[in-house]
Design a protein around this motif. Sequence first.
Motif, PDB file in Angstrom:
ATOM      1  N   VAL A  86       1.060  -2.066  -6.864  1.00 25.59           N
ATOM      2  CA  VAL A  86       0.595  -1.969  -5.481  1.00 25.59           C
ATOM      3  C   VAL A  86      -0.871  -2.366  -5.414  1.00 25.59           C
ATOM      4  O   VAL A  86      -1.594  -2.326  -6.416  1.00 25.59           O
ATOM      5  N   LYS A  87      -1.320  -2.746  -4.223  1.00 27.40           N
ATOM      6  CA  LYS A  87      -2.719  -3.159  -4.051  1.00 27.40           C
ATOM      7  C   LYS A  87      -3.618  -2.002  -3.651  1.00 27.40           C
ATOM      8  O   LYS A  87      -4.796  -1.971  -4.001  1.00 27.40           O
ATOM      9  N   GLY A  88      -3.058  -1.072  -2.873  1.00 26.25           N
ATOM     10  CA  GLY A  88      -3.865   0.043  -2.405  1.00 26.25           C
ATOM     11  C   GLY A  88      -3.077   1.332  -2.433  1.00 26.25           C
ATOM     12  O   GLY A  88      -1.842   1.319  -2.365  1.00 26.25           O
ATOM     13  N   VAL A  89      -3.787   2.449  -2.554  1.00 24.71           N
ATOM     14  CA  VAL A  89      -3.143   3.759  -2.570  1.00 24.71           C
ATOM     15  C   VAL A  89      -3.917   4.732  -1.692  1.00 24.71           C
ATOM     16  O   VAL A  89      -5.098   4.547  -1.409  1.00 24.71           O
ATOM     17  N   PHE A  90      -3.226   5.785  -1.274  1.00 27.26           N
ATOM     18  CA  PHE A  90      -3.870   6.892  -0.564  1.00 27.26           C
ATOM     19  C   PHE A  90      -3.228   8.176  -1.070  1.00 27.26           C
ATOM     20  O   PHE A  90      -2.048   8.216  -1.401  1.00 27.26           O
ATOM     21  N   GLY A  91      -4.034   9.227  -1.122  1.00 31.77           N
ATOM     22  CA  GLY A  91      -3.567  10.475  -1.714  1.00 31.77           C
ATOM     23  C   GLY A  91      -4.312  10.747  -3.003  1.00 31.77           C
ATOM     24  O   GLY A  91      -5.144   9.945  -3.443  1.00 31.77           O
ATOM     25  N   PRO A  92      -4.045  11.884  -3.657  1.00 26.44           N
ATOM     26  CA  PRO A  92      -4.787  12.266  -4.862  1.00 26.44           C
ATOM     27  C   PRO A  92      -4.690  11.207  -5.960  1.00 26.44           C
ATOM     28  O   PRO A  92      -3.624  10.988  -6.528  1.00 26.44           O
ATOM     29  N   THR A  93      -5.804  10.539  -6.230  1.00 24.26           N
ATOM     30  CA  THR A  93      -5.835   9.428  -7.183  1.00 24.26           C
ATOM     31  C   THR A  93      -6.835   9.679  -8.307  1.00 24.26           C
ATOM     32  O   THR A  93      -6.559   9.398  -9.471  1.00 24.26           O
ATOM     33  N   VAL A 144       3.921   7.354  -5.104  1.00 23.21           N
ATOM     34  CA  VAL A 144       4.870   6.263  -4.916  1.00 23.21           C
ATOM     35  C   VAL A 144       4.400   5.030  -5.684  1.00 23.21           C
ATOM     36  O   VAL A 144       5.185   4.341  -6.346  1.00 23.21           O
ATOM     37  N   GLY A 145       3.093   4.762  -5.609  1.00 16.46           N
ATOM     38  CA  GLY A 145       2.537   3.643  -6.373  1.00 16.46           C
ATOM     39  C   GLY A 145       2.773   3.815  -7.862  1.00 16.46           C
ATOM     40  O   GLY A 145       3.080   2.846  -8.572  1.00 16.46           O
ATOM     41  N   ALA A 146       2.657   5.056  -8.336  1.00 17.35           N
ATOM     42  CA  ALA A 146       2.876   5.343  -9.757  1.00 17.35           C
ATOM     43  C   ALA A 146       4.326   5.114 -10.152  1.00 17.35           C
ATOM     44  O   ALA A 146       4.620   4.603 -11.239  1.00 17.35           O
ATOM     45  N   ASP A 187       0.784   6.465 -14.799  1.00 20.36           N
ATOM     46  CA  ASP A 187       0.213   5.500 -15.739  1.00 20.36           C
ATOM     47  C   ASP A 187      -0.539   4.371 -15.056  1.00 20.36           C
ATOM     48  O   ASP A 187      -1.018   3.449 -15.728  1.00 20.36           O
ATOM     49  N   MET A 188      -0.655   4.414 -13.734  1.00 26.26           N
ATOM     50  CA  MET A 188      -1.377   3.352 -13.030  1.00 26.26           C
ATOM     51  C   MET A 188      -2.814   3.252 -13.535  1.00 26.26           C
ATOM     52  O   MET A 188      -3.457   4.263 -13.799  1.00 26.26           O
ATOM     53  N   VAL A 203       0.870  -1.175   0.000  1.00 22.80           N
ATOM     54  CA  VAL A 203       0.000   0.000   0.000  1.00 22.80           C
ATOM     55  C   VAL A 203       0.907   1.225   0.000  1.00 22.80           C
ATOM     56  O   VAL A 203       1.890   1.265   0.740  1.00 22.80           O
ATOM     57  N   ALA A 204       0.592   2.198  -0.846  1.00 20.84           N
ATOM     58  CA  ALA A 204       1.508   3.322  -1.013  1.00 20.84           C
ATOM     59  C   ALA A 204       0.770   4.622  -1.272  1.00 20.84           C
ATOM     60  O   ALA A 204      -0.378   4.631  -1.737  1.00 20.84           O
ATOM     61  N   PHE A 205       1.451   5.715  -0.966  1.00 17.82           N
ATOM     62  CA  PHE A 205       0.975   7.017  -1.434  1.00 17.82           C
ATOM     63  C   PHE A 205       0.865   6.943  -2.954  1.00 17.82           C
ATOM     64  O   PHE A 205       1.675   6.296  -3.622  1.00 17.82           O
TER      65      PHE A 205
END
Length: 350
Positions: free
Chosen positions: A88-95, A77-79, A108-109, A72-74
Amino acid sequence: MSHARVTHLTRRGLLAAGGALGLGAALAACGDDKGKDGGSGGNAGTGKSGPWSFKDDRGTTVKLDKTPANIVAFTGVGAALYDYGIQVKGVFGPTKTTAGKPDVQAGDMDISKVTVLGNTWGQFNIEKYASLAPDVLITTMFDGAGTLWYVPEESKGKISQLAPSVGISVYDRQLTQPLQRMWDLAESLGADMKAAKVADAKKRFEDAAARLRAAAKAKPDIKVMVGSASDQLLYVSGTNLSIDLEYFKTLGVNFVEPPEAAKQKNGGGGWYESLSWENVDKYDADIIMMDDRSQAIQPADITKATWKKLPAVKAGQIIPRSPEPILSYDKCVPLLTNLAEALEKAKKVS
């Protein structure tokens, strides 16, 4: 730097998480759900096995029995990890934007393939987080105290009980340093850093840096101002704390340096000077770089007459800036090329 730190957006009501904590512990103990939803990445099948450890920028070493699968990432960071083949499986922050499209920080996620735990400052759904059986949480840090970016202060204790965390510092250093740290992290997670796509991106970054250095050397008198717009204020950034601006400065770019921002840094902390729209002509500038994040008003939507009278605005010498760069070489190439091109084309208007 995000202004969320100073505006303190109201957090939505935190879900009661007593049961969620127990659920997370139980799932973590028995679950080995290696990301089956691989997208372009997915660290399953990379051949990585055995114990995993990573020392983050707080000096904290996270040790696990195996390479993390449930990450799980900001969002940013996931991007970055996605660009290196790690899903990543989960994200938090502007998505997601209000229109439901991917936020600029999602890169590009495929945002339909990740669980969004919170989309704005202060949002973090602990119950959803627990249900993902997280192996590790990864985010950036915008201060020297190790504060995990977009992890709500009031619930960080509960969040930390569910999984260890990794923090990558983006505070008071040049862009190349956190880029290398994200590279190291992706490699530890099983990314193929010898892949042609990865090697090509790094080469393009190096070429873009050389181009920007040459452009800055050819136009030493062109003054660049860095801003972010809100309804009431224009924030003018200094270069002393931001990873992109510190790096661009070493390449020779001539920035406006608000004394107020420099004073705040010496006192332990500011990033910018706040100007009322009546005073946005305080500094002379030939190029203006403007915050491209969804929280900021974009240049095309600024209606203030004082803004429209600025020489750089009248000359059309406005370019976007990413205050929270996605830390992959691929996503940082445009940051360099956009500024290099602007300098190459710029006319002295101030």
